[in-house]
Design a protein around this motif. Structure first.
Motif, short mmCIF file in Angstrom:
data_model
loop_
_atom_site.label_atom_id
_atom_site.label_comp_id
_atom_site.label_asym_id
_atom_site.label_seq_id
_atom_site.Cartn_x
_atom_site.Cartn_y
_atom_site.Cartn_z
N MET A 1 3.04 0.14 -1.46
CA MET A 1 2.58 -0.24 -0.31
C MET A 1 1.11 -1.07 -0.12
SD MET A 1 4.79 0.64 1.73
CE MET A 1 6.21 0.55 0.62
N GLU A 2 0.80 -1.31 -1.26
CA GLU A 2 -0.45 -1.90 -1.62
C GLU A 2 -0.52 -3.43 -1.42
OE1 GLU A 2 -2.52 -3.38 -5.77
OE2 GLU A 2 -1.87 -1.18 -5.64
N ILE A 3 0.72 -4.03 -1.31
CA ILE A 3 0.91 -5.24 -0.89
C ILE A 3 0.31 -5.28 0.75
CG2 ILE A 3 3.31 -5.10 -0.60
CD1 ILE A 3 3.35 -8.31 -1.71
N ILE A 4 0.73 -4.46 1.35
CA ILE A 4 0.99 -4.38 2.70
C ILE A 4 -0.79 -4.15 2.87
CG2 ILE A 4 1.23 -3.58 5.01
CD1 ILE A 4 3.85 -2.31 3.72
N GLU A 5 -1.30 -3.26 2.45
CA GLU A 5 -2.93 -2.83 2.62
C GLU A 5 -3.61 -4.22 2.43
OE1 GLU A 5 -6.26 0.14 1.21
OE2 GLU A 5 -4.08 0.50 0.59
N LYS A 6 -3.49 -4.81 1.29
CA LYS A 6 -3.95 -6.00 0.64
C LYS A 6 -3.96 -7.15 1.71
CE LYS A 6 -4.02 -9.31 -3.10
NZ LYS A 6 -3.42 -9.72 -4.31
N ASN A 7 -2.84 -7.33 2.38
CA ASN A 7 -2.54 -8.42 3.03
C ASN A 7 -2.58 -8.10 4.64
OD1 ASN A 7 -1.83 -10.76 1.06
ND2 ASN A 7 -0.66 -9.15 0.53
N TRP A 8 -2.43 -6.95 5.08
CA TRP A 8 -2.50 -6.74 6.63
C TRP A 8 -3.50 -7.56 7.48
CZ3 TRP A 8 1.02 -4.45 9.67
CH2 TRP A 8 0.52 -4.06 10.81
N GLN A 9 -4.64 -7.47 7.22
CA GLN A 9 -5.60 -8.40 8.04
C GLN A 9 -5.45 -9.62 7.98
OE1 GLN A 9 -7.87 -6.46 9.59
NE2 GLN A 9 -8.38 -7.96 10.79
N ASP A 10 -5.00 -10.26 6.90
CA ASP A 10 -4.59 -11.75 6.90
C ASP A 10 -3.42 -12.08 8.08
OD1 ASP A 10 -6.79 -12.50 5.40
OD2 ASP A 10 -5.78 -12.55 3.63
N LEU A 11 -2.56 -11.13 7.87
CA LEU A 11 -1.35 -11.14 8.81
C LEU A 11 -1.88 -10.99 10.29
CD1 LEU A 11 1.76 -11.59 8.96
CD2 LEU A 11 1.89 -9.24 9.02
N GLU A 73 -0.33 1.96 10.41
CA GLU A 73 0.36 3.07 9.99
C GLU A 73 1.81 3.29 10.10
OE1 GLU A 73 -3.86 3.61 10.00
OE2 GLU A 73 -2.30 3.03 11.76
N LEU A 74 2.12 2.95 11.42
CA LEU A 74 3.62 2.74 11.80
C LEU A 74 4.29 1.69 10.96
CD1 LEU A 74 5.98 3.70 13.63
CD2 LEU A 74 5.33 2.13 15.34
N VAL A 75 3.81 0.65 10.53
CA VAL A 75 4.53 -0.35 9.80
C VAL A 75 4.85 0.16 8.30
CG1 VAL A 75 4.34 -2.63 8.92
CG2 VAL A 75 3.72 -2.25 11.08
N VAL A 76 3.91 0.88 7.78
CA VAL A 76 3.91 1.29 6.17
C VAL A 76 5.04 2.44 6.44
CG1 VAL A 76 2.75 2.58 4.58
CG2 VAL A 76 1.66 0.79 5.60
N ALA A 77 5.00 3.27 7.49
CA ALA A 77 6.07 4.35 7.55
C ALA A 77 7.39 3.75 7.72
CB ALA A 77 5.60 5.24 8.64
N THR A 78 7.54 2.39 8.26
CA THR A 78 8.77 2.06 8.61
C THR A 78 9.38 1.42 7.30
OG1 THR A 78 8.43 1.56 10.86
CG2 THR A 78 10.00 0.38 9.72
N VAL A 79 8.39 0.53 6.57
CA VAL A 79 8.74 -0.18 5.23
C VAL A 79 9.26 0.91 4.21
CG1 VAL A 79 7.80 -1.35 3.53
CG2 VAL A 79 7.38 -2.12 5.57
N LYS A 80 8.58 1.99 4.19
CA LYS A 80 8.59 3.18 3.29
C LYS A 80 10.39 3.78 3.30
CE LYS A 80 4.46 5.26 2.49
NZ LYS A 80 3.42 6.63 2.50
#
Length: 189
Positions: A1-11, A73-80
């Motif tokens: 989930m590191e890739i999401i955290e790293k890029n979330w703001q830019d998205l 948080e919801l997106v990370v939970a979904t991706v998991k």
């Protein structure tokens, strides 16, 4: 989930178009909320992979046309939930927006989702809708459509009125090959 955290703001700020579990550009995209991911989604995913002979990416859109933006948080939970599958996160709420992100690709969806894509409330008027939908032709996008039970009736592509100029972009998975009467909404209830 590191890739999401790293890029979330830019998205979120539209500095990038997507976050993906793969460096490869998706050629088959299965959009949805997957809240929760259930055996019907998995069966559709597997059927599409076998039928199209390509990897299918689950797509989560953080900003759908008729819903509030999803939280991190919801997106990370979904991706998991996608333990053995590719996934992509976008802000492309309408299929015309997805088309621009994924030219020359196929979208996998239930007919209930397709009904919303032809809902004039998401456009200024019918003429504008028809003009905007022409982008599916311009970007060579196709659709693999699965029937769904809605209000006690099994609905297929044949039950919809599809604009003539894009009609050849849609292919129905016949009921004999695939039918799975389950929905995330029912599971959440």
């Amino acid at each position: 989930m590191e890739i999401i955290e790293k890029n979330w703001q830019d998205l979120a700020e539209e500095k990038i178009d997507l976050i993906s579990s793969s460096e490869d550009k998706p050629k088959v995209i299965f959009p949805g909320s997957f809240n929760p991911l259930h055996e019907g989604h998995i069966a559709m995913h597997n059927h599409a992979e076998k039928f199209l002979e390509k990897d299918v990416f689950f797509e989560i859109c953080i900003r759908n046309a008729d819903k509030p933006q999803l939280s991190y948080e919801l997106v990370v939970a979904t991706v998991k939930q996608f333990t053995d599958s590719y996934w992509v996160i976008t802000k492309a709420g309408k299929f015309t927006e997805k088309s621009k992100l994924f030219p020359d690709s196929t979208f996998v969806l239930g007919v209930d989702t397709l009904i919303r894509a032809f809902d004039e409330k998401f456009y200024q008027n019918k003429a504008q809708m028809l003009e905007e939908l022409d982008i599916l032709n311009s970007n060579n996008n196709n659709f693999l459509v699965f029937g769904r039970e809605t209000n006690g009736t099994f609905i297929t592509l044949g039950d919809l009125t599809i604009p003539k100029h894009i009609k050849n972009r849609f292919e129905q998975v016949d009921e004999e090959s695939f039918r799975y009467d389950i929905s995330s909404t029912e599971l959440r209830s």
